[in-house]
Design an enzyme around this catalytic site. Structure first.
Site, PDB file in Angstrom:
ATOM      1  N   GLY A  12      -0.530  -3.671   6.913  1.00 46.37           N
ATOM      2  CA  GLY A  12       0.785  -2.965   6.263  1.00 46.37           C
ATOM      3  C   GLY A  12       0.429  -2.111   5.264  1.00 46.37           C
ATOM      4  O   GLY A  12       1.653  -1.685   4.460  1.00 46.37           O
ATOM      5  N   ILE A  94       6.994  -2.067  23.144  1.00 52.53           N
ATOM      6  CA  ILE A  94       8.414  -2.206  22.980  1.00 52.53           C
ATOM      7  C   ILE A  94       9.221  -2.277  24.004  1.00 52.53           C
ATOM      8  O   ILE A  94       8.738  -1.512  25.067  1.00 52.53           O
ATOM      9  CB  ILE A  94       8.721  -0.768  22.188  1.00 52.53           C
ATOM     10  CG1 ILE A  94       8.091  -0.879  20.881  1.00 52.53           C
ATOM     11  CG2 ILE A  94      10.372  -0.701  22.064  1.00 52.53           C
ATOM     12  CD1 ILE A  94       8.495  -1.810  19.789  1.00 52.53           C
ATOM     13  N   ASN A 108       6.845   6.239  15.908  1.00 51.02           N
ATOM     14  CA  ASN A 108       5.426   5.339  15.543  1.00 51.02           C
ATOM     15  C   ASN A 108       4.335   6.328  14.967  1.00 51.02           C
ATOM     16  O   ASN A 108       4.438   7.532  15.223  1.00 51.02           O
ATOM     17  CB  ASN A 108       4.959   5.052  17.085  1.00 51.02           C
ATOM     18  CG  ASN A 108       3.536   4.225  17.255  1.00 51.02           C
ATOM     19  OD1 ASN A 108       3.492   3.449  16.631  1.00 51.02           O
ATOM     20  ND2 ASN A 108       2.792   4.940  18.111  1.00 51.02           N
ATOM     21  N   HIS A 110       0.325   6.945  15.034  1.00 56.49           N
ATOM     22  CA  HIS A 110      -0.714   7.090  15.845  1.00 56.49           C
ATOM     23  C   HIS A 110      -2.082   7.663  14.850  1.00 56.49           C
ATOM     24  O   HIS A 110      -1.831   8.651  14.565  1.00 56.49           O
ATOM     25  CB  HIS A 110      -0.637   7.421  17.132  1.00 56.49           C
ATOM     26  CG  HIS A 110      -1.793   7.158  17.836  1.00 56.49           C
ATOM     27  ND1 HIS A 110      -2.133   5.933  18.570  1.00 56.49           N
ATOM     28  CD2 HIS A 110      -2.781   7.774  18.444  1.00 56.49           C
ATOM     29  CE1 HIS A 110      -3.208   6.013  19.179  1.00 56.49           C
ATOM     30  NE2 HIS A 110      -3.689   7.064  19.179  1.00 56.49           N
ATOM     31  N   ASP A 151       2.353   6.373  23.788  1.00 56.08           N
ATOM     32  CA  ASP A 151       1.980   7.628  22.734  1.00 56.08           C
ATOM     33  C   ASP A 151       2.570   9.115  23.449  1.00 56.08           C
ATOM     34  O   ASP A 151       1.819  10.001  23.286  1.00 56.08           O
ATOM     35  CB  ASP A 151       0.528   7.656  22.431  1.00 56.08           C
ATOM     36  CG  ASP A 151       0.220   6.196  21.771  1.00 56.08           C
ATOM     37  OD1 ASP A 151       0.748   5.963  20.979  1.00 56.08           O
ATOM     38  OD2 ASP A 151      -1.061   5.896  21.863  1.00 56.08           O
ATOM     39  N   GLU A 181      -2.022   9.437   7.673  1.00 56.41           N
ATOM     40  CA  GLU A 181      -0.938   8.612   7.885  1.00 56.41           C
ATOM     41  C   GLU A 181       0.111   8.327   6.572  1.00 56.41           C
ATOM     42  O   GLU A 181       1.215   8.468   6.746  1.00 56.41           O
ATOM     43  CB  GLU A 181      -1.672   7.154   8.238  1.00 56.41           C
ATOM     44  CG  GLU A 181      -2.286   7.186   9.665  1.00 56.41           C
ATOM     45  CD  GLU A 181      -2.821   5.904  10.032  1.00 56.41           C
ATOM     46  OE1 GLU A 181      -2.208   4.964  10.091  1.00 56.41           O
ATOM     47  OE2 GLU A 181      -3.969   6.074  10.499  1.00 56.41           O
TER      48      GLU A 181
HETATM   49  C1  GAR Z   1      -2.697   2.419  11.222  1.00 58.10           C
HETATM   50  O1  GAR Z   1      -3.914   2.857  11.377  1.00 58.10           O
HETATM   51  C2  GAR Z   1      -1.846   2.745  12.526  1.00 58.10           C
HETATM   52  O2  GAR Z   1      -1.681   4.135  12.839  1.00 58.10           O
HETATM   53  C3  GAR Z   1      -2.652   2.187  13.692  1.00 58.10           C
HETATM   54  O3  GAR Z   1      -2.707   0.657  13.175  1.00 58.10           O
HETATM   55  C4  GAR Z   1      -3.057   0.971  11.755  1.00 58.10           C
HETATM   56  C5  GAR Z   1      -2.256  -0.357  11.146  1.00 58.10           C
HETATM   57  O4  GAR Z   1      -2.581  -0.192   9.584  1.00 58.10           O
HETATM   58  N1  GAR Z   1      -1.559   2.209  14.877  1.00 58.10           N
HETATM   59  C6  GAR Z   1      -2.091   2.259  16.147  1.00 58.10           C
HETATM   60  O5  GAR Z   1      -3.256   2.270  16.324  1.00 58.10           O
HETATM   61  C7  GAR Z   1      -0.868   2.317  17.168  1.00 58.10           C
HETATM   62  N2  GAR Z   1      -1.453   2.590  18.352  1.00 58.10           N
HETATM   63  P1  GAR Z   1      -1.511  -0.697   8.408  1.00 58.10           P
HETATM   64  O6  GAR Z   1      -1.157  -1.985   9.058  1.00 58.10           O
HETATM   65  O7  GAR Z   1      -2.315  -0.901   7.197  1.00 58.10           O
HETATM   66  O8  GAR Z   1      -0.491   0.190   8.247  1.00 58.10           O
END
Ligand code: GAR
Length: 208
Positions: A12, A94, A108, A110, A151, A181
């Site tokens: 999170g 989803i 989303n 990525h 994606d 991110e």
């Molecule tokens: C993040 O790096 C996000 O970009 C990735 O999961 C991680 C979650 O981290 N998402 C994907 O790979 C979706 N395809 P977080 O729970 O610390 O935010």
């Protein structure tokens, strides 16, 4: 006021970046209505509770079959009457009905520069492993609207991050989170909350 549902599965940190953005007012006109996790043990749930945000667990594991999960997920989401659904590290597919009903209202994050290192099988650390295995020099992150593909939806924001010589997947993941991110996800929400995003012919226009 843009009301959000933030969907999570793990640590999170992106959720935290959104919470911090709202508290510091780099994201304006926005409220997190609910955090939805498929994983009851996700640390993201704790982060929500610490900030007085409602956190609920909706897991496919608790339903007889996928259709039953999909139906109840949509029903519960609808009950919060949110304007935008934010997938912040949400590792559940989803439901198509939700995508149709919330067209251009689901985003989303990525952890790569789409269309590289995305699609089926590319999530979390696997993305960064792929980047290092291919030896690309630049990677990054993308925020996009969610459509029926994996994606493939309209791209809202991207930010590049350089790959370093001695990177490991874990080191690269952390740098992509810090440098890309946690910046572009709050920025995208702020743009949407302030009416600065339009989707025309399946492409995003950012209004001045
Ligand atoms: C993040 O790096 C996000 O970009 C990735 O999961 C991680 C979650 O981290 N998402 C994907 O790979 C979706 N395809 P977080 O729970 O610390 O935010």
């Amino acid at each position: 006021m843009l009301k959000l549902a933030v969907c999570v599965s793990g640590g999170g940190t992106n959720l935290q970046a959104i919470i911090d953005g709202i508290e510091k007012q780099t994201i304006t006109n926005t409220k997190i209505e609910v955090v939805i996790s498929n994983n009851p043990n996700a640390y993201a749930m704790e982060r929500a509770k610490k900030h007085g945000i409602k956190a609920v667990c909706i897991s496919p594991k608790n339903y007889e079959n996928r259709d039953a999960f999909n139906e109840d997920f949509l029903r519960q989401l609808d009950s919060y009457e949110v304007d935008l659904v934010v997938l912040a590290g949400f590792l559940v597919v989803i439901p198509e009905q939700m995508i149709q009903k919330y067209r251009n209202r689901i985003i989303n994050i990525h952890p790569s520069l789409i269309p590289s290192f995305c699609g089926k099988g590319y999530y979390g650390l696997k993305v960064h492993e792929g980047v290092l295995a291919r030896g690309v020099r630049v990677t990054g992150a993308t925020v996009h609207f969610v459509d029926e593909g994996t994606d493939t939806g309209p791209i809202i924001l991207q930010k590049a991050v350089e790959v370093e010589e001695d990177d490991t997947p874990e080191r690269l993941q952390k740098r992509v989170m810090e440098q890309a991110e946690w910046k572009i996800m709050p920025e995208a929400i702020n743009l949407i909350a302030n009416g600065k995003i339009e989707v025309v012919n399946n492409k995003v226009r950012i209004l001045k």
